[in-house]
Design a protein around this motif. Structure first.
Motif, short mmCIF file in Angstrom:
data_model
loop_
_atom_site.label_atom_id
_atom_site.label_comp_id
_atom_site.label_asym_id
_atom_site.label_seq_id
_atom_site.Cartn_x
_atom_site.Cartn_y
_atom_site.Cartn_z
N ILE A 67 -6.27 -12.66 12.90
CA ILE A 67 -5.01 -12.24 12.29
C ILE A 67 -4.03 -13.40 12.32
O ILE A 67 -3.79 -13.99 13.38
CB ILE A 67 -4.40 -11.03 13.03
N SER A 68 -3.50 -13.76 11.17
CA SER A 68 -2.49 -14.81 11.10
C SER A 68 -1.16 -14.21 10.64
O SER A 68 -1.11 -13.47 9.66
CB SER A 68 -2.93 -15.92 10.15
N VAL A 69 -0.10 -14.50 11.38
CA VAL A 69 1.25 -14.03 11.05
C VAL A 69 2.06 -15.27 10.67
O VAL A 69 2.28 -16.15 11.50
CB VAL A 69 1.89 -13.29 12.24
N VAL A 70 2.50 -15.32 9.38
CA VAL A 70 3.10 -16.55 8.84
C VAL A 70 4.51 -16.24 8.34
O VAL A 70 4.73 -15.25 7.62
CB VAL A 70 2.25 -17.08 7.67
N PRO A 71 5.50 -17.06 8.73
CA PRO A 71 6.86 -16.87 8.20
C PRO A 71 6.91 -17.35 6.74
O PRO A 71 6.35 -18.39 6.40
CB PRO A 71 7.72 -17.73 9.12
N LEU A 72 7.56 -16.58 5.85
CA LEU A 72 7.71 -16.96 4.45
C LEU A 72 9.14 -17.46 4.26
O LEU A 72 10.09 -16.71 4.45
CB LEU A 72 7.43 -15.76 3.54
#
Length: 606
Positions: free
Chosen positions: A371-376
């Motif tokens: 799972i990757s959580v990326v800021p946009l």
């Protein structure tokens, strides 16, 4: 018992080998069990030495496994010298050196390569073993023709000198070798060595102890450092510490520490594409058809977008769009994402959760996700627009990895069993070789004993012949002595009624039967005593001046006689008797005075 009483800890040795070797001592001593053997050890302390000789199998030889030594000579030594550079010291450790043959073999190899002068200046060889008795043989460095059978004649002439009992390694080169006791299971290793020999040493230990010793070897070696093992040892499970140079010849190189560098930075966040820019329909179609389950949250933490893969996977519906993410089940299952999302928003840095296992509701199937959580963030200004969450299904790779790990474990187990069998075989071979050498030694000892017995038998036979000859001579001399004694006795009896002979110190030498009858003293009571101390009825004061005068005159007198005298004496019966006493010197031809002869004759009363 050995650990408590003698300080030897054999815990790390293979149990089968210990059982077999102790069993040999039980069989040799005709004992039934270990309890009896413990009692025997307590009663017979010298048995400890024989037990250690049995447990510490000292099987070695010069240039054992000639092909491996040739590879060492042609490959490892040149590489080692090239890496060290000219003039730098070379340190070598021979672990488990036994009686020293392999340590001296390495000394000859290095001396051939460097030259004798450079060898003396640069090389230091440390040879260690647990057996102090074997180390004493190694320090002496004297070997017989049988030990030097594998050494070429030219090499023997160069490095060995003939001595009593065999051949001795050259004294000027011997100083470069240091022998000492070292327990590989307990003692610290010798450090900063360039080449380490431990041939057929690891195979006597169990797996745990082998791992500990290999760690010590890795610590002991410099970089580059080379390890030379026996043909039964392979280091199959230590690829992180040693890499093979020639696996067939059991030559390995130390694996150095990994090169550390700066951490790879995260991608520039400003390069991310704003998800709200461009054609909304195109974006929606691309997001919906993506193979990876994706969720997009707005800056308020509400669900803004979801693709078809995520809807099917997490049971999401279009009605969930706009709901707070924390109210959705996907926020905490399959993983706790709410705190992760807060951290990503705070740091503006992507975060990954790897190998997250999840079992979908109402199914028995287990899936794994990365799972990757990326800021946009916006392309210009870096303003946070939202957060993207991607679920990469790695179930297939996880299963393949598990299967691969299981296969590797099974393979390692098979390798360990093969290694153990190989080591057991090599141990058995060495035990057989040791037994064969013991039998050869016993045979030689028996032959030597037989030869000694035969020699002793011949010596006894010769001594018996000599004793017979001496006995015959003694018998002849005894007969002659008996005749001489009879003759002297007859002469003494013929000289007078009583004859007494004294030496120069007036000690009685002869006491005739007539003197015994006259004075009442037996010969054993008179002979050896001072004449003046005898308790007899002779007036010694009248005789003594003439005796001393004759003794002091010595050889000056010509005929050796002196005028006699007449004295009144009291015989053994207490009756007064007149005696005529005459004196003569006692001496051999051309010899000093031996004594004085006194002849006493009874005279008639006036």
């Amino acid at each position: 018992m050995l650990k408590e009483t003698r300080g030897f800890d054999f815990t790390g040795y293979k149990r089968t080998t210990l059982t077999r070797r102790i069993g040999r001592r039980l069989e040799a001593l005709k004992l039934r069990d270990y309890g009896e053997y413990r009692d025997y050890l307590e009663l017979e302390p010298e048995e400890f030495g024989l037990l250690f000789d049995s447990l510490l199998i000292n099987v070695t030889s010069f240039f054992r496994d000639a092909a491996a030594w040739q590879t060492l000579r042609e490959t490892i030594v040149p590489a080692l010298l090239s890496a060290k550079g000219p003039g730098r010291a070379i340190r070598v450790w021979s672990a488990g050196c036994a009686t020293g043959e392999e340590a001296y073999s390495l000394a000859m190899v290095l001396a051939d390569r460097l030259g004798l002068d450079a060898f003396r200046e640069r090389v230091k060889i440390y040879a260690t073993d647990l057996d102090e008795k074997a180390l004493q043989v190694a320090r002496t460095a004297v070997y017989t023709d049988r030990h030097l059978a594998e050494v070429p004649e030219a090499t023997r002439r160069t490095y060995f000198e003939p001595v009593e009992g065999g051949f001795a390694f050259r004294r000027d080169l011997r100083r470069q070798l240091i022998f000492g006791r070292n327990d590989l299971t307990r003692d610290a290793p010798i450090s900063r060595v360039d080449l380490l020999l431990a041939r057929n040493t690891l195979m006597y230990f169990n797996t745990e102890t082998q791992l500990n010793i290999v760690r010590k070897f890795h610590f002991a070696l410099g970089n580059p450092g080379y390890l030379f093992l026996g043909k039964a040892e392979m280091l199959l499970n230590h690829g992180d510490k040693f890499e093979p140079v020639d696996l067939r010849m059991r030559l390995f190189r130390k694996v150095g520490p990994p090169v550390t560098g700066s951490r790879v930075p995260w991608p520039e966040e400003g390069t991310l594409v704003d998800p709200y820019a461009g054609d909304p329909a195109l974006q929606s179609a691309a997001l919906a058809s993506g193979p990876v389950a994706q969720l997009v949250l707005d800056r308020s933490g509400n669900l803004a977008m979801v693709n078809s893969r995520a809807e099917a996977l997490f049971n999401l519906t279009p009605s969930d769009i706009g709901r707070p993410f924390q109210d959705l089940e996907v926020s905490y299952r399959p993983a706790e994402l709410r705190s992760v999302m807060d951290q990503v928003v705070a740091d503006l840095r992507a975060t990954e959760l790897q190998d997250v296992t999840w079992r979908r509701p109402n199914t028995t199937e287990t899936s794994s996700f990365d799972i990757s959580v990326v800021p946009l963030v916006a392309a210009e200004g870096g303003e946070l627009l939202g957060v993207g969450i991607n679920f990469h299904d790695v179930t297939r790779y996880s299963r393949l990895r598990d299967e691969l790990e299981q296969a590797n474990r099974e393979l390692e187990h098979a390798y360990e069993e093969l290694q153990s069998l190989n080591e057991e075989l090599e141990t058995t071979n060495e035990e057989l070789q040791s037994t064969n050498e013991e039998l050869e030694t016993t045979n030689e000892e028996l032959q030597s004993t037989n030869e000694e017995l035969e020699t002793m038998n011949e010596e006894l036979q010769s001594a018996n012949d000599e004793l017979q000859q001496i006995n015959e001579v003694l018998n002849t001399r005894s007969a002659e002595l008996d005749r001489a004694n009879d003759f002297i006795s007859s002469v003494v009896r013929s000289l007078g009624d009583a004859v007494i002979v004294v030496d120069g110190g007036l000690r009685v030498l002869v006491w005739s039967p007539g003197a015994e009858d006259l004075w009442g003293l037996r010969p054993e009571e008179a002979i050896g005593r001072q004449f003046t101390a005898l308790d007899i009825g002779l007036p010694v004061e009248k005789v003594l001046p003439r005796l001393r005068s004759l003794i002091e005159a010595g050889l000056e007198s010509g005929n050796g006689r002196m005028e006699g005298t007449v004295v009144d004496a009291v015989n053994r019966r207490g009756r007064t008797t007149r005696l005529g006493v005459s004196f003569s010197r006692l001496r051999a031809e051309d010899a000093p005075l031996h004594g004085v002869i006194m002849v006493m004759n009874l005279l008639p009363d006036e």
